[in-house]
Write a protein that holds these residues in place. Structure first.
Motif, mmCIF file in Angstrom:
data_model
loop_
_atom_site.group_PDB
_atom_site.id
_atom_site.type_symbol
_atom_site.label_atom_id
_atom_site.label_comp_id
_atom_site.label_asym_id
_atom_site.label_seq_id
_atom_site.Cartn_x
_atom_site.Cartn_y
_atom_site.Cartn_z
ATOM 1 N N GLY A 101 -7.317 37.553 -7.161
ATOM 2 C CA GLY A 101 -5.889 37.270 -7.191
ATOM 3 C C GLY A 101 -5.171 38.373 -7.922
ATOM 4 N N TYR A 102 -3.903 38.153 -8.179
ATOM 5 C CA TYR A 102 -3.171 39.196 -8.910
ATOM 6 C C TYR A 102 -2.068 38.614 -9.775
ATOM 7 N N ILE A 103 -1.711 39.395 -10.785
ATOM 8 C CA ILE A 103 -0.628 39.070 -11.705
ATOM 9 C C ILE A 103 0.347 40.236 -11.649
ATOM 10 N N GLU A 104 1.626 39.919 -11.567
ATOM 11 C CA GLU A 104 2.612 40.990 -11.469
ATOM 12 C C GLU A 104 3.069 41.474 -12.834
ATOM 13 N N LYS A 105 3.249 42.783 -12.926
ATOM 14 C CA LYS A 105 3.834 43.409 -14.110
ATOM 15 C C LYS A 105 5.349 43.366 -13.998
ATOM 16 N N PRO A 106 6.109 43.333 -15.079
ATOM 17 C CA PRO A 106 5.576 43.272 -16.439
ATOM 18 C C PRO A 106 4.958 41.902 -16.744
ATOM 19 N N ILE A 107 3.889 41.926 -17.538
ATOM 20 C CA ILE A 107 3.214 40.696 -17.912
ATOM 21 C C ILE A 107 4.157 39.827 -18.733
ATOM 22 N N ASN A 108 4.202 38.554 -18.389
ATOM 23 C CA ASN A 108 4.995 37.594 -19.148
ATOM 24 C C ASN A 108 4.049 36.878 -20.116
ATOM 25 N N PRO A 109 4.167 37.171 -21.426
ATOM 26 C CA PRO A 109 3.218 36.593 -22.392
ATOM 27 C C PRO A 109 3.185 35.063 -22.356
ATOM 28 N N ALA A 110 4.292 34.448 -21.948
ATOM 29 C CA ALA A 110 4.367 32.987 -21.940
ATOM 30 C C ALA A 110 3.528 32.370 -20.821
ATOM 31 N N THR A 111 3.331 33.096 -19.735
ATOM 32 C CA THR A 111 2.621 32.513 -18.598
ATOM 33 C C THR A 111 1.331 33.250 -18.254
ATOM 34 N N PHE A 112 1.106 34.384 -18.898
ATOM 35 C CA PHE A 112 -0.029 35.245 -18.576
ATOM 36 C C PHE A 112 -1.371 34.516 -18.653
ATOM 37 N N LEU A 113 -1.602 33.806 -19.762
ATOM 38 C CA LEU A 113 -2.899 33.150 -19.946
ATOM 39 C C LEU A 113 -3.142 32.058 -18.910
ATOM 40 N N ALA A 114 -2.115 31.282 -18.637
ATOM 41 C CA ALA A 114 -2.269 30.218 -17.638
ATOM 42 C C ALA A 114 -2.592 30.819 -16.272
ATOM 43 N N GLN A 115 -1.933 31.927 -15.953
ATOM 44 C CA GLN A 115 -2.201 32.601 -14.681
ATOM 45 C C GLN A 115 -3.648 33.071 -14.621
ATOM 46 N N LEU A 116 -4.072 33.660 -15.742
ATOM 47 C CA LEU A 116 -5.404 34.235 -15.793
ATOM 48 C C LEU A 116 -6.494 33.153 -15.782
ATOM 49 N N GLU A 117 -6.240 32.085 -16.528
ATOM 50 C CA GLU A 117 -7.264 31.039 -16.654
ATOM 51 C C GLU A 117 -7.479 30.265 -15.359
ATOM 52 N N GLN A 118 -6.490 30.301 -14.474
ATOM 53 C CA GLN A 118 -6.716 29.607 -13.208
ATOM 54 C C GLN A 118 -7.797 30.313 -12.385
ATOM 55 N N TYR A 119 -8.090 31.543 -12.721
ATOM 56 C CA TYR A 119 -9.141 32.280 -12.014
ATOM 57 C C TYR A 119 -10.500 32.144 -12.687
ATOM 58 N N MET A 120 -10.512 31.533 -13.877
ATOM 59 C CA MET A 120 -11.770 31.341 -14.594
ATOM 60 C C MET A 120 -12.193 29.890 -14.467
ATOM 61 N N GLN A 121 -13.496 29.654 -14.508
ATOM 62 C CA GLN A 121 -13.982 28.298 -14.301
ATOM 63 C C GLN A 121 -13.708 27.381 -15.481
ATOM 64 N N THR A 122 -13.873 27.895 -16.704
ATOM 65 C CA THR A 122 -13.659 27.072 -17.892
ATOM 66 C C THR A 122 -12.900 27.857 -18.943
ATOM 67 N N PRO A 123 -12.169 27.180 -19.818
ATOM 68 C CA PRO A 123 -11.427 27.893 -20.869
ATOM 69 C C PRO A 123 -12.354 28.484 -21.915
ATOM 70 N N PRO A 124 -11.848 29.346 -22.782
ATOM 71 C CA PRO A 124 -12.694 29.993 -23.784
ATOM 72 C C PRO A 124 -13.210 28.986 -24.806
ATOM 73 N N THR A 125 -14.388 29.251 -25.342
ATOM 74 C CA THR A 125 -14.951 28.352 -26.352
ATOM 75 C C THR A 125 -14.468 28.768 -27.737
ATOM 76 N N GLY A 126 -14.082 29.984 -27.913
ATOM 77 C CA GLY A 126 -13.680 30.470 -29.233
ATOM 78 C C GLY A 126 -12.197 30.288 -29.509
ATOM 79 N N GLU A 127 -11.575 29.328 -28.846
ATOM 80 C CA GLU A 127 -10.128 29.129 -28.976
ATOM 81 C C GLU A 127 -9.700 28.897 -30.409
ATOM 82 N N ARG A 128 -8.593 29.504 -30.786
ATOM 83 C CA ARG A 128 -8.054 29.299 -32.139
ATOM 84 C C ARG A 128 -6.549 29.393 -32.129
#
Ligand code: MN
Length: 128
Positions: A101-128
């Motif tokens: 998939g793709y994410i358009e620049k400029p990256i929007n910090p508010a939505t970037f992670l949600a966009q990226l995580e939809q391409y990953m199977q599970t969220p990070p374990t080291g969340e803080r």
């Protein structure tokens, strides 16, 4: 083990911003500044996701994606393109090159992670 994201990006500000957002969320970030470095890092580290700038010096993102997808060790690794082109046809070209998939620049910090995580199977374990 925190999830590892390989960022292939030649622009210092974009690298800084994406690294900051990802590390702040608990991801481990591997940085590569051009396509060849990126391919080497991908093969040796087999990250959980690859964030790939399309506009790179020498070898562009399309070529990098093609190389990555040709490697059976990386078959399961999602590749997310980052592109500033908003032109028709780019989406097709990006997906045809092997990107998930793709994410358009400029990256929007508010939505970037949600966009990226939809391409990953599970969220990070080291969340803080
Ligand atoms: Mn670039």
């Amino acid at each position: 083990m925190p999830k590892r994201v390989l960022v292939i990006e030649d622009n210092e500000q974009n690298m800084y911003l994406t690294t900051f957002i990802l590390e702040n969320k608990g991801y481990e970030v591997l940085q590569a500044w051009d396509g060849r470095q990126g391919i080497e890092a991908a093969v040796s580290a087999v990250p959980d996701l690859i964030l790939l700038d399309i506009q790179l010096p020498e070898m562009d993102g399309y070529a990098v994606a093609g190389n990555l997808k040709a490697d059976p060790r990386l078959a399961e690794v999602p590749i997310v393109a980052v592109t500033s082109y908003a032109m028709a046809g780019d989406r097709e070209r990006i997906l045809a090159s092997g990107c998930t998939g793709y994410i358009e620049k400029p990256i929007n910090p508010a939505t970037f992670l949600a966009q990226l995580e939809q391409y990953m199977q599970t969220p990070p374990t080291g969340e803080r």
